[in-house]
Write a protein that holds these residues in place. Structure first.
Motif, short mmCIF file in Angstrom:
data_model
loop_
_atom_site.label_atom_id
_atom_site.label_comp_id
_atom_site.label_asym_id
_atom_site.label_seq_id
_atom_site.Cartn_x
_atom_site.Cartn_y
_atom_site.Cartn_z
N UNK A 205 0.81 -1.21 0.00
CA UNK A 205 0.00 0.00 0.00
C UNK A 205 0.84 1.27 0.00
N UNK A 206 2.03 1.23 0.63
CA UNK A 206 2.89 2.41 0.60
C UNK A 206 3.37 2.69 -0.82
N UNK A 207 3.76 1.61 -1.53
CA UNK A 207 4.16 1.78 -2.92
C UNK A 207 2.99 2.23 -3.79
N UNK A 208 1.81 1.70 -3.49
CA UNK A 208 0.63 2.07 -4.26
C UNK A 208 0.30 3.54 -4.07
N UNK A 209 0.41 4.03 -2.83
CA UNK A 209 0.13 5.44 -2.55
C UNK A 209 1.16 6.33 -3.24
N UNK A 210 2.44 5.92 -3.24
CA UNK A 210 3.46 6.70 -3.94
C UNK A 210 3.15 6.77 -5.44
N UNK A 211 2.69 5.65 -5.98
CA UNK A 211 2.30 5.64 -7.39
C UNK A 211 1.17 6.61 -7.66
N UNK A 212 0.15 6.61 -6.80
CA UNK A 212 -0.99 7.49 -7.00
C UNK A 212 -0.60 8.96 -6.89
N UNK A 213 0.33 9.25 -5.96
CA UNK A 213 0.75 10.64 -5.78
C UNK A 213 1.45 11.18 -7.01
N UNK A 214 2.15 10.31 -7.75
CA UNK A 214 2.87 10.77 -8.94
C UNK A 214 2.15 10.49 -10.23
N UNK A 215 0.93 9.94 -10.14
CA UNK A 215 0.20 9.53 -11.34
C UNK A 215 -0.39 10.74 -12.06
N UNK A 216 -0.13 10.87 -13.33
CA UNK A 216 -0.72 11.91 -14.16
C UNK A 216 -1.49 11.25 -15.29
N UNK A 217 -2.82 11.14 -15.17
CA UNK A 217 -3.60 10.45 -16.20
C UNK A 217 -3.59 11.23 -17.53
#
Length: 217
Positions: A205-217
């Motif tokens: 979940x920590x990696x998933x949250x980091x991914x979401x924070x940097x995600x630009x759709x």
């Protein structure tokens, strides 16, 4: 389509449909005698929720011929006739967002469905702020004795605003990619087979949250 000799299961389905439709017809007669007349059906409406617009297609809108009151009906076909309250509210869970919590009586509940409250708010913009609008279900259950209209009489203006707050919170979460923590129990889980246990046990979940924070759709 099925030939001159129907399979038994088709005959059962046909007879069940006939029973449900006959019960619905009888219930509609009673509603008409009580003064309710349909004015809209399959009506498309929309409203602003935060930075998004939410659209809905309302099954049926009635007006009372004597009082002018408006009511919204959503048709529900199911095995058992659930009340609007049961379909919209549930106990507060550990992962419940604060915006989804609502006080009902002296208990805290959470929104699990916003359909009817949002329908009322959408209809308010069409029929005007002075219109008296209620909402409920036209239930068509397997047990035809329970066929008929169930109105959510306890749905107050305070609860409508709480539903709007919840909708705004959901939109904001989607916009800002806040998808954690997940709900561990959901009614219809398309991904249940991917997570035999709890979702959190199978996801970094920590990696998933980091991914979401940097995600630009």
């Amino acid at each position: 389509h099925f030939g001159p000799s129907l399979p038994f299961r088709i005959e059962v389905q046909r007879d069940s449909a006939r029973e449900r439709l006959a019960a619905a017809a009888a219930a509609l007669v009673q509603e008409t005698l009580a003064g309710w007349e349909p004015v809209l059906w399959e009506a498309s409406m929309e409203m602003a929720c935060g930075s998004a617009r939410v659209r809905g297609r309302i099954d049926r809108v009635d007006r009372h011929r004597d009082t002018g009151r408006i009511r919204i009906l959503d048709y529900k076909t199911s095995e058992a006739a659930d009340t609007p309250q049961k379909r919209h509210l549930a106990s507060v869970a550990e992962e419940t967002r604060p915006y989804a919590i609502i006080e009902v009586g002296e208990k805290e509940r959470r929104w699990i469905d916003l359909q009817l409250p949002l329908y009322i708010l959408m209809a308010g913009s069409q029929f005007g702020p002075e219109a008296e609008i209620s909402a409920g279900y036209f239930t068509l259950p397997a047990e035809t004795d329970d066929t008929g209209v169930q109105i959510w009489d306890e749905l107050s203006e305070t609860q409508l605003q709480a539903a709007l707050q919840c909708a705004n919170g959901v939109v904001d979460d989607i916009r800002t990619h806040r998808f954690w923590p997940p709900a561990e129990k959901v009614s219809n889980d398309d991904f249940e087979s991917m997570f035999p246990g709890t979702t959190s046990a199978f996801v970094d979940h920590e990696g998933f949250i980091r991914f979401l924070e940097g995600w630009q759709p």
